[in-house]
Structures are given as C-alpha cells and as structure tokens.
Design a protein around this motif. Structure first.
Motif, PDB file in Angstrom:
ATOM      1  N   PRO A   3      46.201  55.773  35.686  1.00 30.20           N
ATOM      2  CA  PRO A   3      46.840  56.612  36.710  1.00 30.20           C
ATOM      3  C   PRO A   3      45.804  57.236  37.637  1.00 30.20           C
ATOM      4  O   PRO A   3      44.860  57.880  37.178  1.00 30.20           O
ATOM      5  N   VAL A   4      45.960  57.034  38.936  1.00 25.58           N
ATOM      6  CA  VAL A   4      45.037  57.653  39.878  1.00 25.58           C
ATOM      7  C   VAL A   4      45.553  59.023  40.315  1.00 25.58           C
ATOM      8  O   VAL A   4      44.769  59.936  40.596  1.00 25.58           O
ATOM      9  N   GLN A   5      46.892  59.177  40.347  1.00 26.38           N
ATOM     10  CA  GLN A   5      47.459  60.493  40.643  1.00 26.38           C
ATOM     11  C   GLN A   5      48.934  60.501  40.274  1.00 26.38           C
ATOM     12  O   GLN A   5      49.569  59.458  40.142  1.00 26.38           O
ATOM     13  N   TYR A   6      49.468  61.703  40.112  1.00 27.61           N
ATOM     14  CA  TYR A   6      50.887  61.916  39.806  1.00 27.61           C
ATOM     15  C   TYR A   6      51.523  62.651  40.994  1.00 27.61           C
ATOM     16  O   TYR A   6      52.017  62.030  41.916  1.00 27.61           O
ATOM     17  N   ALA A   7      51.456  63.978  41.007  1.00 29.06           N
ATOM     18  CA  ALA A   7      52.041  64.757  42.100  1.00 29.06           C
ATOM     19  C   ALA A   7      51.175  64.725  43.352  1.00 29.06           C
ATOM     20  O   ALA A   7      51.662  64.931  44.462  1.00 29.06           O
ATOM     21  N   GLY A  37      44.071  76.569  36.119  1.00 28.88           N
ATOM     22  CA  GLY A  37      44.939  76.696  34.956  1.00 28.88           C
ATOM     23  C   GLY A  37      44.558  75.730  33.866  1.00 28.88           C
ATOM     24  O   GLY A  37      43.521  75.876  33.218  1.00 28.88           O
ATOM     25  N   ALA A  38      45.397  74.720  33.671  1.00 22.00           N
ATOM     26  CA  ALA A  38      45.108  73.698  32.661  1.00 22.00           C
ATOM     27  C   ALA A  38      45.728  72.376  33.086  1.00 22.00           C
ATOM     28  O   ALA A  38      46.916  72.315  33.402  1.00 22.00           O
ATOM     29  N   GLY A  39      44.916  71.349  33.094  1.00 21.06           N
ATOM     30  CA  GLY A  39      45.384  70.002  33.376  1.00 21.06           C
ATOM     31  C   GLY A  39      44.917  69.067  32.278  1.00 21.06           C
ATOM     32  O   GLY A  39      44.062  69.428  31.460  1.00 21.06           O
ATOM     33  N   MET A  40      45.470  67.869  32.245  1.00 17.58           N
ATOM     34  CA  MET A  40      45.043  66.930  31.201  1.00 17.58           C
ATOM     35  C   MET A  40      44.940  65.519  31.758  1.00 17.58           C
ATOM     36  O   MET A  40      45.678  65.114  32.664  1.00 17.58           O
ATOM     37  N   PHE A  41      43.993  64.794  31.181  1.00 22.28           N
ATOM     38  CA  PHE A  41      43.670  63.435  31.599  1.00 22.28           C
ATOM     39  C   PHE A  41      43.791  62.495  30.406  1.00 22.28           C
ATOM     40  O   PHE A  41      43.406  62.839  29.284  1.00 22.28           O
ATOM     41  N   ASP A  42      44.287  61.313  30.672  1.00 25.05           N
ATOM     42  CA  ASP A  42      44.224  60.231  29.693  1.00 25.05           C
ATOM     43  C   ASP A  42      42.852  59.583  29.815  1.00 25.05           C
ATOM     44  O   ASP A  42      42.558  58.924  30.804  1.00 25.05           O
ATOM     45  N   VAL A  43      42.017  59.771  28.811  1.00 28.65           N
ATOM     46  CA  VAL A  43      40.706  59.121  28.797  1.00 28.65           C
ATOM     47  C   VAL A  43      40.604  58.184  27.580  1.00 28.65           C
ATOM     48  O   VAL A  43      39.523  57.946  27.036  1.00 28.65           O
ATOM     49  N   SER A  44      41.752  57.654  27.203  1.00 27.18           N
ATOM     50  CA  SER A  44      41.802  56.745  26.057  1.00 27.18           C
ATOM     51  C   SER A  44      41.106  55.419  26.320  1.00 27.18           C
ATOM     52  O   SER A  44      40.894  54.633  25.384  1.00 27.18           O
ATOM     53  N   HIS A  45      40.790  55.149  27.587  1.00 29.45           N
ATOM     54  CA  HIS A  45      40.070  53.914  27.890  1.00 29.45           C
ATOM     55  C   HIS A  45      38.598  53.984  27.468  1.00 29.45           C
ATOM     56  O   HIS A  45      37.929  52.957  27.396  1.00 29.45           O
ATOM     57  N   ALA A  87      46.859  64.906  35.183  1.00 34.01           N
ATOM     58  CA  ALA A  87      45.947  64.654  36.310  1.00 34.01           C
ATOM     59  C   ALA A  87      45.377  63.252  36.176  1.00 34.01           C
ATOM     60  O   ALA A  87      45.154  62.757  35.071  1.00 34.01           O
ATOM     61  N   GLY A  88      45.136  62.619  37.315  1.00 31.52           N
ATOM     62  CA  GLY A  88      44.686  61.233  37.319  1.00 31.52           C
ATOM     63  C   GLY A  88      43.218  61.079  37.647  1.00 31.52           C
ATOM     64  O   GLY A  88      42.463  62.054  37.765  1.00 31.52           O
ATOM     65  N   LEU A  89      42.833  59.828  37.828  1.00 37.23           N
ATOM     66  CA  LEU A  89      41.438  59.514  38.103  1.00 37.23           C
ATOM     67  C   LEU A  89      40.937  60.138  39.397  1.00 37.23           C
ATOM     68  O   LEU A  89      39.759  60.466  39.519  1.00 37.23           O
ATOM     69  N   GLY A  90      41.831  60.307  40.363  1.00 38.31           N
ATOM     70  CA  GLY A  90      41.414  60.899  41.631  1.00 38.31           C
ATOM     71  C   GLY A  90      40.886  62.304  41.451  1.00 38.31           C
ATOM     72  O   GLY A  90      39.795  62.645  41.928  1.00 38.31           O
TER      73      GLY A  90
END
Length: 358
Positions: free
Chosen positions: A34-38, A50-58, A226-229
């Motif tokens: 994911p590069v971005q959501y909203a 605040g607080a955001g989260m990223f998928d870094v499972s790669h 949050a995405g890669l961007g």
C-alpha cells in the motif's frame, strides 16, 4: 516480439486488509504494497501528531542461534553486537566483501546465543546468500523466518498510550531499542521500541496467521493506517538513509552521517571502510520545486553529485533532499539542483531535517 510477463508480486499477510481499507497498491521491491490509504499528508500527520501504523511484513527475519552466534555476527557486521543484552536491539550494517554495504539491518537479542536479524525486503535473498557464504567455521544455525513472521510498525507520539490498555506490559518502562515478549489483544507478540519515522513507537512481531486479526483490532482503537508514501516522507524528514538510495553495494557507507555504526573491531570488509570516502551525503533545502532521486546537483554550474532522495516535507512545508556530492564540494555555501533542464537554487540544511518534540 515476445513480451516478457511482469514478475508475480509477493503479498504480505495483510494484503486483504489493505484492499478492504481502499489502499492504492503499488509494486515495491518485489512486493505489492500500500502506498497510501486516505492520502499521504493525512497519514504523515497522523504519525507526527498521534499514532499511525505500517505493514512492514515484507521485511526479512533471520534467526541466528548457537554458541558461535555472537562471534559470527561480530564477523559479518560493523557495529559491536557484544554490547547487546537479552531484550535489547541495535542498528547495524552488513559490509560487503569488496566494499559498499550488502544491507543495513537491525539485530535484536532475544536470549543468550539467540538473535533476530531484520533485513530489507528487497535484499532478503541476497542477504541470506551472503550470510550463508560466511557461516563456515562458526557453530551457528541460521533460520529464515521471513515467511512465518508478520511485522506491524505502530508509530507516533501517542503510540505507547494508545497500545497500553491492550497489553500486559508497562510500555512506559521500556526504553528505546527494548525488545520483549508481550500480550497484545491476547496475542503472543514481541514488541520492539524501534521504528523508521523519527517518532516514538513499537514494532510488533506477530505470527503471520494472526496478523490480519491484530491489524483490524489496532484499526478499531483508532490507529491510522499509513502507506509507503508517508513512510518515505517521515524517514526523509528524520534523515534516515534508505538502502538502494543512500546506501548500496557501490556506495561507501561512510559517505553518510552514520559513521558511529562502525566500531573498532575485526570484521568482514574492514579494509574497504578504512579507505576515505570520495563523497559526502548532505541535506538540501529548496523553496518551491521538489526534486527526485537522480537529479544532478551543481556548484557554480558544475555537476558535483546527485540527489539520492527528495520530497516536499509535509511537516516543514518546503522541498528537502539528501544528496551524494563530491567530498570537496560538501561544504559549499550554495547549490543548484537541475530539474528538467533548469537549475533551481538549493541551500545546505542540517540533517535530520526534523526532530520530534523540537
């Protein structure tokens, strides 16, 4: 003419969750991510405030165990792994046999003779082959756990307070680079007070089979995906190098401001790091025109280097860039960056560009 088919992109255990959230997916290092959501700025600001989260499972995870684990890690890295104690983590480098870096990594000491190494997603196969080539003579076992481990990075000044009601561990008592087992929403996880955003936060190691349920629970308590961007704008503001941009097989790593990662010890490739770096990594500020990787950097009309990473800083409100320039041009008063045939003024700016809380 035969058209070469696109390589099949790998997917993390959270792929379906990203699609449900409306993420825009892009290829990244062989993965569909994911590069971005909203939107990039909203995600960036969520992590800064605040607080955001990223998928870094790669990212890749290698387990290093056995009586020779420490000696092996001391041989293949530049930082002093002997300083780690169970429950502590540290940033490190894998130096190349012929110069440059194989990768920049994090090492987590889980227990005596037991370490976890996290490596960059695009380098998993290369790093594994490199480590296997060096393992002879050491009483050590290497296990690739990348396929069974998911990793979620919860980042931001409110990360700890947001997670605290849902864990059995006093997060406030854990210092930066702590690494520990915990319960999170009744899942058995490991948490590390580490990250790649310049903010406080925790990276959550969880079994891949449980990752999607955990992600949904984190979403439900208000943590913003949050995405890669945003990950890239956040790390660039914080002045963090990215492998493939500021580091690489053909870049002297001491061009960067990370000389502290090299300790006075015997290690693979040491003789190459003792050679002076012909280039320096510097920070640049521009007023209006954002610049991208590869754009020429000039002093007095002469090309002296290139941009390695660039963006418009959402926090600062103006373009910023990291650039690799000739060592004798690293202290010039003014620079220019060429964008589509036109030179745009740039000034040297201290790195990091942004420090949380200041």
């Amino acid at each position: 003419m035969t058209q070469t088919p696109d390589p099949v992109l790998k997917r993390t255990p959270l792929h379906a969750a990203h699609l449900r959230a409306g993420a825009r997916m892009v290829p990244f290092g062989g993965w569909e991510m994911p590069v971005q959501y909203a939107g990039l700025k909203a995600e960036h600001d969520a992590v800064r405030t605040g607080a955001g989260m990223f998928d870094v499972s790669h990212m890749g995870e290698f387990r290093v165990t056995g009586p020779g684990a420490l000696a092996f890690l001391q041989h293949v890295t530049t930082n002093d792994v002997s300083k780690l104690r169970p429950g502590r983590a540290g940033y490190n480098w894998l130096p190349g046999v012929a110069g440059g870096l194989v990768d920049d990594i994090y090492i987590y000491m889980a227990a005596p003779e037991t370490y976890l190494m996290v490596v960059n997603a695009g380098n998993i196969a290369k790093d594994w082959a490199h480590l296997q080539a060096q393992v002879g003579g050491y009483d050590v076992t290497l296990t690739d756990e990348s396929g069974t481990t998911a990793l979620i990075a919860v980042q931001g000044p409110k990360a700890a307070e947001t997670l605290q009601p849902f864990t059995d561990t006093d997060l406030g008592a854990k210092k930066k680079n702590a690494y520990f087992a915990a319960k999170l929403f009744d899942f058995d996880v490991h948490l590390a007070r580490t990250g790649y955003t310049g903010e406080d936060g925790f990276e959550v190691f969880v079994d891949a089979s449980e990752a999607e349920t955990l992600w949904d629970k984190l979403l439900a308590v208000g943590i913003v995906p949050a995405g890669l961007g945003a990950r890239d704008t956040l790390r660039l503001e914080a002045g963090f190098p990215l492998y493939g941009h500021e580091f690489g097989d053909d870049i002297h790593p001491l061009s960067s401001h990370y000389g502290w990662v090299v300790k006075d010890k015997a290690h693979l490739g040491r003789e190459h790091l003792q050679q002076p770096a012909a280039h320096r990594l510097i920070g640049l500020r521009l007023e209006r025109v954002p610049v991208r990787e590869g754009y020429p950097v000039k002093v007095d009309g002469q090309v002296v280097g290139r941009v390695t990473s660039g963006t418009t800083s959402p926090t600062l409100g103006h373009p910023i860039a990291l650039a690799l320039v000739d060592a004798d041009a690293a202290n010039a008063e003014t620079y220019a960056v060429e964008v589509r045939g036109k030179d745009h003024p740039a000034t040297r700016m201290a790195v990091p560009f942004y420090v949380s809380g200041k």
